[in-house]
Design a protein around this motif. Structure first.
Motif, PDB file in Angstrom:
ATOM      1  N   ARG A 123      31.898   2.557 -39.866  1.00 11.79           N
ATOM      2  CA  ARG A 123      30.913   3.279 -40.678  1.00 11.79           C
ATOM      3  C   ARG A 123      29.532   3.340 -40.044  1.00 11.79           C
ATOM      4  NH1 ARG A 123      34.672   0.741 -43.341  1.00 11.79           N
ATOM      5  NH2 ARG A 123      35.633   1.692 -45.162  1.00 11.79           N
ATOM      6  N   VAL A 124      29.184   2.333 -39.224  1.00  9.92           N
ATOM      7  CA  VAL A 124      27.875   2.301 -38.573  1.00  9.92           C
ATOM      8  C   VAL A 124      28.064   2.056 -37.082  1.00  9.92           C
ATOM      9  CG1 VAL A 124      26.766   1.405 -40.671  1.00  9.92           C
ATOM     10  CG2 VAL A 124      27.552  -0.192 -38.919  1.00  9.92           C
ATOM     11  N   ASP A 125      26.997   2.251 -36.328  1.00  3.20           N
ATOM     12  CA  ASP A 125      27.033   2.028 -34.892  1.00  3.20           C
ATOM     13  C   ASP A 125      27.382   0.566 -34.599  1.00  3.20           C
ATOM     14  OD1 ASP A 125      26.611   1.918 -32.177  1.00  3.20           O
ATOM     15  OD2 ASP A 125      24.672   2.916 -32.218  1.00  3.20           O
ATOM     16  N   ALA A 126      28.424   0.357 -33.792  1.00  6.71           N
ATOM     17  CA  ALA A 126      28.884  -1.006 -33.493  1.00  6.71           C
ATOM     18  C   ALA A 126      27.818  -1.826 -32.778  1.00  6.71           C
ATOM     19  CB  ALA A 126      30.151  -0.952 -32.644  1.00  6.71           C
ATOM     20  N   ARG A 127      26.865  -1.175 -32.107  1.00  3.38           N
ATOM     21  CA  ARG A 127      25.833  -1.926 -31.390  1.00  3.38           C
ATOM     22  C   ARG A 127      24.959  -2.740 -32.345  1.00  3.38           C
ATOM     23  NH1 ARG A 127      20.869   1.166 -31.490  1.00  3.38           N
ATOM     24  NH2 ARG A 127      20.029   0.450 -29.501  1.00  3.38           N
TER      25      ARG A 127
ATOM     26  N   THR B 201      35.424   1.133 -26.422  1.00  8.11           N
ATOM     27  CA  THR B 201      36.409   2.189 -26.685  1.00  8.11           C
ATOM     28  C   THR B 201      35.752   3.464 -27.204  1.00  8.11           C
ATOM     29  OG1 THR B 201      36.835   1.273 -28.897  1.00  8.11           O
ATOM     30  CG2 THR B 201      38.265   0.547 -27.122  1.00  8.11           C
ATOM     31  N   GLU B 202      34.653   3.331 -27.955  1.00 12.30           N
ATOM     32  CA  GLU B 202      33.980   4.523 -28.481  1.00 12.30           C
ATOM     33  C   GLU B 202      33.192   5.269 -27.409  1.00 12.30           C
ATOM     34  OE1 GLU B 202      33.150   3.637 -33.202  1.00 12.30           O
ATOM     35  OE2 GLU B 202      31.583   3.166 -31.742  1.00 12.30           O
ATOM     36  N   ARG B 203      32.733   4.552 -26.406  1.00  9.15           N
ATOM     37  CA  ARG B 203      31.858   5.167 -25.407  1.00  9.15           C
ATOM     38  C   ARG B 203      32.559   5.428 -24.083  1.00  9.15           C
ATOM     39  NH1 ARG B 203      28.673   2.396 -28.933  1.00  9.15           N
ATOM     40  NH2 ARG B 203      26.461   2.999 -29.158  1.00  9.15           N
ATOM     41  N   SER B 204      33.875   5.167 -24.004  1.00  8.25           N
ATOM     42  CA  SER B 204      34.646   5.387 -22.780  1.00  8.25           C
ATOM     43  C   SER B 204      35.592   6.558 -22.956  1.00  8.25           C
ATOM     44  CB  SER B 204      35.464   4.133 -22.415  1.00  8.25           C
ATOM     45  OG  SER B 204      34.640   3.025 -22.220  1.00  8.25           O
ATOM     46  N   ASP B 205      35.965   7.195 -21.821  1.00 12.55           N
ATOM     47  CA  ASP B 205      36.985   8.239 -21.896  1.00 12.55           C
ATOM     48  C   ASP B 205      38.355   7.586 -21.946  1.00 12.55           C
ATOM     49  OD1 ASP B 205      38.127   8.046 -19.037  1.00 12.55           O
ATOM     50  OD2 ASP B 205      35.981   8.312 -18.683  1.00 12.55           O
ATOM     51  N   ALA B 206      39.311   8.309 -22.485  1.00  8.74           N
ATOM     52  CA  ALA B 206      40.639   7.745 -22.737  1.00  8.74           C
ATOM     53  C   ALA B 206      41.375   7.365 -21.457  1.00  8.74           C
ATOM     54  CB  ALA B 206      41.487   8.746 -23.524  1.00  8.74           C
ATOM     55  N   SER B 207      41.067   8.033 -20.326  1.00  8.45           N
ATOM     56  CA  SER B 207      41.848   7.829 -19.108  1.00  8.45           C
ATOM     57  C   SER B 207      41.762   6.401 -18.586  1.00  8.45           C
ATOM     58  CB  SER B 207      41.378   8.795 -18.012  1.00  8.45           C
ATOM     59  OG  SER B 207      40.005   8.576 -17.715  1.00  8.45           O
TER      60      SER B 207
ATOM     61  N   PRO C 136      21.890   4.518 -29.133  1.00  7.28           N
ATOM     62  CA  PRO C 136      22.463   4.643 -30.485  1.00  7.28           C
ATOM     63  C   PRO C 136      23.580   5.684 -30.513  1.00  7.28           C
ATOM     64  CG  PRO C 136      20.070   4.630 -30.566  1.00  7.28           C
ATOM     65  CD  PRO C 136      20.436   4.747 -29.121  1.00  7.28           C
ATOM     66  N   ARG C 137      24.639   5.366 -31.234  1.00  4.75           N
ATOM     67  CA  ARG C 137      25.753   6.306 -31.369  1.00  4.75           C
ATOM     68  C   ARG C 137      26.542   5.959 -32.621  1.00  4.75           C
ATOM     69  NH1 ARG C 137      30.187   8.092 -26.827  1.00  4.75           N
ATOM     70  NH2 ARG C 137      31.540   9.282 -28.224  1.00  4.75           N
ATOM     71  N   PRO C 138      26.671   6.896 -33.549  1.00  8.19           N
ATOM     72  CA  PRO C 138      27.480   6.635 -34.749  1.00  8.19           C
ATOM     73  C   PRO C 138      28.955   6.560 -34.371  1.00  8.19           C
ATOM     74  CG  PRO C 138      26.821   8.938 -34.663  1.00  8.19           C
ATOM     75  CD  PRO C 138      26.101   8.250 -33.538  1.00  8.19           C
TER      76      PRO C 138
ATOM     77  N   SER D  46      34.673   6.667 -40.894  1.00 11.46           N
ATOM     78  CA  SER D  46      35.764   6.459 -41.831  1.00 11.46           C
ATOM     79  C   SER D  46      35.341   6.757 -43.263  1.00 11.46           C
ATOM     80  CB  SER D  46      36.258   5.012 -41.740  1.00 11.46           C
ATOM     81  OG  SER D  46      37.261   4.775 -42.676  1.00 11.46           O
ATOM     82  N   THR D  47      36.229   7.430 -43.981  1.00 15.46           N
ATOM     83  CA  THR D  47      36.020   7.650 -45.422  1.00 15.46           C
ATOM     84  C   THR D  47      36.953   6.758 -46.236  1.00 15.46           C
ATOM     85  OG1 THR D  47      37.625   9.458 -45.399  1.00 15.46           O
ATOM     86  CG2 THR D  47      35.307  10.041 -45.039  1.00 15.46           C
ATOM     87  N   VAL D  48      37.681   5.881 -45.527  1.00 20.27           N
ATOM     88  CA  VAL D  48      38.633   4.990 -46.178  1.00 20.27           C
ATOM     89  C   VAL D  48      37.906   3.717 -46.605  1.00 20.27           C
ATOM     90  CG1 VAL D  48      40.755   3.664 -45.869  1.00 20.27           C
ATOM     91  CG2 VAL D  48      40.516   5.899 -44.796  1.00 20.27           C
ATOM     92  N   GLY D  49      38.111   3.288 -47.849  1.00 21.71           N
ATOM     93  CA  GLY D  49      37.496   2.060 -48.332  1.00 21.71           C
ATOM     94  C   GLY D  49      38.002   0.844 -47.582  1.00 21.71           C
ATOM     95  N   LEU D  50      37.244  -0.263 -47.696  1.00 21.93           N
ATOM     96  CA  LEU D  50      37.564  -1.467 -46.932  1.00 21.93           C
ATOM     97  C   LEU D  50      38.970  -1.979 -47.222  1.00 21.93           C
ATOM     98  CD1 LEU D  50      36.521  -3.745 -45.072  1.00 21.93           C
ATOM     99  CD2 LEU D  50      35.715  -4.923 -47.127  1.00 21.93           C
TER     100      LEU D  50
END
Length: 407
Positions: free
Chosen positions: A67-71, A121-127, A184-186, A191-195
Motif C-alpha cells: 500500500r505504501v512505498d517499501a522504502r 523486486t519493485e525496482r528491478s526488471d523481471a529478467s 520515492p516510488r509507490p 493493493s485493494t485487498v484488505g489485510l
C-alpha cells in the motif's frame, strides 16, 4: 553497470551492514550464560526471541508495502534496529531485559530484510529478478558472518556492551545511504485487498503455502545451527587432548556463515538448471545429512568436526533464494507482500523454535559439557530438516492443480 545491477549491489551491501546486530547475542552465549547464570533453555529463549519480534511484526510491515512505498518501512526498520541494539548495550543486565530488547531489535529486522527484498523486486526488471533475489538473500549469510566476527573481536578487546554498541552503528549507517539512493516510488500495483483477506488468499494458494512451510523448515535449521555453533566449538576446543583450533570459535562461526554466500548462489543456479523444486529438495536432504554427520563427529577429532560444521553451514542457506523466488513467482501481484509477510512470519517463528529446541535438548541430555547432549541436539536438527522436502511436495501439488485448472 546497469541501473538494475547497481540497485541489487547497493541493497545487498546495505543488508550486510544493516544486520550487524543479528548475531551479537549468539556469538557471545558462553559469556552471557556464565555472567548471568543462564540455563541453556534461557539462552535459547534470548537467541530465539529476536525472531519472535520479527515474526509478530513482519505480517503488518510487509503487508504495508502493498500500500505504501517499501522504502519508508525500510527506513523505520533500520532506525528501530539501531535504537534497540544501543539500548541492549546500555540497559540490559539479565534475562528479562535482554529478552525485551532483543525482541524489539527483531521488530527492526522485520522492517529491513523482507521490505528490502520488496524494494528490489519493485525496482528491478523481471529478467534479472531470480539472480538478484539470490544475491540479496545470500548477503544475509554474509551479514550474519560479519556480525559474529564483529561481536567476537570487539568483545574480546572492550567487553560485550561495546560490542553491541558497535553493531548498532551498522543499521544507523545504512539509513542515510538508502535515503539518498532510493527514490520515492509507490507500489507497482497498489493493493485493494484488505489485510486479512490478503493473508487468506495467500494461504489459499497451495504452492505459496508449500514454500512457506519449506522456508520454516529452512529457518529452523539455520538458526538452530547459528545460535549454538559458537558454544559447540567452545565445547570441542575444551575437550582433553583436543587439537588446538587455528581460529577462535567466533571466527569459525564467521567462516561458516560466509560460506552461505557461495552456497545460496550455487543453489539458485542449480534451481535454474534442474528445476526449482528438485533443487530445493536435494539441498534440504543433503543439509539434513550434514547435520547428522556433525552429530556423529562430536567427540572425535576437531578437524573432522569443524569440516563437517562448515559443510553444514554452506548447505543450510543454499535453498533460501530458490524458496523465496518460488513464493514471489507463485503469488498474485496484489497479495505478493502478504505472501512474503506470511512466509517471513512463519519462517522466523521457526527461527525462534530452533535455538530454543537445541537449548532444551542440551539441558535434558546433560548440558553443554556433554558430548552426548550435543549429539542429541544435532540429530534433532537433522530430523526437523527432513520435513522440508514434504513441504516442497505440497508446493508441487499446488502447481499441478493450477495447471489442470488452466486446461
Amino acid at each position: 553497470m546497469t541501473r538494475g545491477t547497481i540497485l541489487v549491489t547497493t541493497m545487498s551491501l546495505c543488508l550486510v551492514v544493516a544486520i550487524l546486530p543479528l548475531a551479537s547475542f549468539p556469538a557471545l552465549v558462553p559469556q552471557f550464560t556464565a555472567e548471568w547464570h543462564l540455563t541453556n533453555a534461557e539462552a535459547g529463549w534470548i537467541s530465539g526471541f529476536y525472531y519472535v519480534g520479527y515474526m509478530l511484526a513482519v505480517p503488518f510491515l510487509m503487508s504495508a508495502t502493498d500500500r505504501v512505498d517499501a522504502r519508508l518501512v525500510y527506513f523505520a526498520g533500520t532506525l528501530l534496529s539501531a535504537i534497540a541494539t544501543f539500548a541492549f548495550a546500555g540497559l540490559v543486565s539479565g534475562f528479562w531485559s535482554a529478552l525485551v530488547w532483543r525482541g524489539i531489535a527483531g521488530i527492526g529486522l522485520a522492517g529491513v530484510y523482507m521490505p528490502g527484498l520488496k524494494i528490489l523486486t519493485e525496482r528491478s526488471d523481471a529478467s534479472g529478478a531470480s539472480r538478484g533475489v539470490a544475491l540479496y538473500t545470500a548477503c544475509y549469510s554474509v551479514g550474519s558472518g560479519f556480525s559474529f566476527l564483529l561481536a567476537g573481536w570487539v568483545e574480546q578487546a572492550y567487553g560485550w556492551r561495546i560490542a553491541f554498541a558497535a553493531a548498532a552503528l551498522g543499521p544507523l549507517a545504512v539509513l542515510p545511504v538508502t535515503a539518498i539512493i532510493l527514490r520515492p516510488r509507490p507500489p507497482m500495483r497498489r493493493s485493494t485487498v484488505g489485510l486479512l483477506l490478503g493473508f487468506r488468499q495467500a494461504l489459499g494458494n497451495r504452492t505459496v503455502l508449500g514454500y512457506i512451510l519449506a522456508y520454516s523448515s529452512h529457518n529452523f535449521e539455520a538458526m538452530a545451527l547459528r545460535s549454538w555453533v559458537v558454544s559447540l566449538l567452545v565445547f570441542a576446543a575444551g575437550q582433553p587432548d583436543a587439537a588446538r583450533l587455528a581460529w577462535s570459535p567466533t571466527e569459525l562461526a564467521t567462516a561458516l556463515t560466509l560460506l552461505g554466500l557461495p552456497g545460496t548462489i550455487f543453489g539458485n543456479e542449480l534451481a535454474i538448471r534442474i528445476g526449482r523444486n528438485r533443487a530445493i529438495t536435494l539441498i534440504m536432504l543433503e543439509s539434513a545429512a550434514a547435520a547428522a554427520a556433525v552429530a556423529l563427529a562430536i567427540g572425535g577429532p576437531n578437524g573432522i568436526l569443524v569440516g563437517l560444521v562448515m559443510l553444514h553451514g554452506m548447505s543450510v542457506p543454499a535453498d533460501a533464494g530458490a524458496i523465496v523466488a518460488g513464493t514471489v513467482a507463485a503469488s498474485a501481484p496484489d497479495v505478493q507482500g502478504a505472501s512474503l509477510a506470511l512466509q517471513a512470519s512463519a519462517g522466523f517463528g521457526a527461527s525462534f523454535l530452533g535455538p530454543l529446541m537445541v537449548g532444551i535438548v542440551l539441558d535434558l541430555a546433560g548440558g553443554t559439557s556433554s558430548a552426548a547432549a550435543w549429539r542429541a541436539a544435532f540429530l534433532a536438527i537433522a530430523a526437523f530438516a527432513c520435513l522440508g522436502p514434504l513441504a516442497i511436495r505440497l508446493a508441487e501439488s499446488g502447481g499441478r492443480d493450477r495447471s489442470n485448472e488452466r486446461r
